[in-house]
Design a protein around this motif. Structure first.
Motif, PDB file in Angstrom:
ATOM      1  N   SER A  95       9.893  22.874  39.779  1.00 25.44           N
ATOM      2  CA  SER A  95      11.459  23.523  39.861  1.00 25.44           C
ATOM      3  C   SER A  95      12.317  22.554  39.140  1.00 25.44           C
ATOM      4  N   ALA A  96      13.448  22.985  38.649  1.00 24.87           N
ATOM      5  CA  ALA A  96      14.291  22.333  37.760  1.00 24.87           C
ATOM      6  C   ALA A  96      14.844  20.829  38.613  1.00 24.87           C
ATOM      7  N   ALA A 230       3.382  37.153  43.021  1.00 26.66           N
ATOM      8  CA  ALA A 230       4.384  36.628  42.061  1.00 26.66           C
ATOM      9  C   ALA A 230       5.842  36.373  42.843  1.00 26.66           C
ATOM     10  N   GLY A 231       5.990  37.199  43.882  1.00 24.31           N
ATOM     11  CA  GLY A 231       7.408  37.224  44.377  1.00 24.31           C
ATOM     12  C   GLY A 231       7.094  35.852  45.655  1.00 24.31           C
ATOM     13  N   ASN A 235       9.516  32.454  45.471  1.00 23.37           N
ATOM     14  CA  ASN A 235      10.381  32.170  46.758  1.00 23.37           C
ATOM     15  C   ASN A 235      10.030  30.766  47.226  1.00 23.37           C
ATOM     16  N   TYR A 236       8.700  30.518  47.055  1.00 29.49           N
ATOM     17  CA  TYR A 236       8.381  29.187  47.527  1.00 29.49           C
ATOM     18  C   TYR A 236       8.887  27.973  46.602  1.00 29.49           C
ATOM     19  N   GLY A 240      13.915  31.741  45.711  1.00 30.22           N
ATOM     20  CA  GLY A 240      14.229  32.974  45.456  1.00 30.22           C
ATOM     21  C   GLY A 240      14.858  32.814  44.050  1.00 30.22           C
ATOM     22  N   ILE A 241      14.912  34.110  43.380  1.00 27.58           N
ATOM     23  CA  ILE A 241      15.638  34.119  41.952  1.00 27.58           C
ATOM     24  C   ILE A 241      16.369  35.475  41.778  1.00 27.58           C
ATOM     25  N   GLY A 242      17.753  35.510  41.399  1.00 32.08           N
ATOM     26  CA  GLY A 242      18.314  36.609  40.982  1.00 32.08           C
ATOM     27  C   GLY A 242      17.863  37.552  39.825  1.00 32.08           C
TER      28      GLY A 242
END
Length: 307
Positions: A95-96, A230-231, A235-236, A240-242
């Motif tokens: 993640s960023a 993939a979802g 989420n993990y 979560g992503i818009g």
């Protein structure tokens, strides 16, 4: 092979800017320097800047090592770029916020680097069509626990396609976020199916099924489960992503799947795509269309009319 290295070992191997410069030069010009303007094979090196410039001996034009790559315009050291590419090439990704901690940069810098690397992953995905025996099935990301007859703003319809052998083993996977133009509420239209086939399936492929109805008796459950995986990964890893950047994360998920059995290491493949992909800028990324507000207002209106 870097695929067998731990992150600590990788950092030890690429611990110097000159080592990274040499590796990046080899990735960009594997057959030796070629002038981007006239393709002349010889150049002079100019070392008056942080990164060397290469002046063509024929036309005298100058080019930087990172111009025309996803790193163009970046002041981040190549050593950190290499670390970010290595971490993204691993199956889990990063993640960023975590990348900012690892590299010691701001979140904004890490976020931009992450999305530029995903841009290279998307270019990699675009360069290979589904061929051979192909199956296609609809899926969804962000399916709510309390569904209604209307499309919930969190639900994003997907189309997944796979190339497979006669034993139904997957060899290449694509998962695409379906554009609003090809939706009626939460249902994918036949136009959406045709668009997917035209853009992502080789003309000579044998399509044995292309199911767009969510509850069709012909649906192919392994592809539905792949969308769910993939979802769950999104989420993990990213909480979560818009819809605005969803496709980038789906491309990253597919990049990890599609490169597990390749002979070359995922890092080297991703590095090659990083130096050959078109430049993407911060304004390009933040100007992507976000339909989530439209979905929410439409969803609220439909619920009120239903009451």
């Amino acid at each position: 092979m870097t695929s067998n290295l731990s992150f600590e070992q990788f950092c030890d191997e690429f611990n110097d800017e000159q080592i990274c410069i040499d590796a990046l030069f080899s990735a960009r010009w594997p057959q030796g320097f070629r002038c981007p303007k006239c393709a002349h094979p010889h150049c002079y090196e100019i070392h008056s800047r942080r990164l060397p410039l290469y002046e063509c001996r024929s036309c005298r034009s100058q080019t930087s090592l990172i111009v025309g790559t996803i790193m163009e315009g970046s002041r981040t050291p190549l050593r950190l770029w290499f670390q970010a590419i290595f971490l993204h090439a691993r199956p889990r990704g990063i993640s960023a916020s975590r990348l900012a901690e690892v590299m010691g940069t701001t979140y904004k810098t890490a976020w931009l680097i992450c999305h530029k690397i995903r841009h290279a992953m998307s270019a990699s995905d675009a360069g290979e069509l589904l061929d051979g025996i192909v199956r296609i099935n609809s899926g969804a990301y962000g399916k709510p626990h309390n569904p209604t007859v209307f499309r919930h703003p969190q639900k994003q319809p997907l189309l997944a396609g796979v190339s497979m052998d006669d034993k139904e083993l997957f060899s290449h996977v694509k998962i695409k976020h379906v554009p609003d133009d090809y939706l009626i509420h939460d249902r994918i239209t036949n136009g959406g199916k045709r668009d997917f086939i035209e853009r992502y399936v080789a003309p000579e492929a044998t399509i044995i099924s292309a199911v767009i109805l969510e509850y069709s008796p012909d649906r192919y459950r392994p592809l539905i489960q792949l969308c769910q995986q993939a979802g769950n990964w999104i989420n993990y890893m990213f909480n979560g992503i818009g819809p605005k950047h969803l496709q980038s994360y789906l491309d990253q998920f597919c990049f990890g799947l599609n490169n597990r059995e390749r002979s070359s290491s995922p890092f080297h493949r991703l590095l090659q795509w990083s130096v050959s992909s078109l430049v993407v800028t911060y304004p390009d990324l933040i100007s992507r269309v976000d339909h989530s507000a439209i979905h929410k207002s439409t969803y609220s209106k439909l619920l009120k009319e239903a009451c």
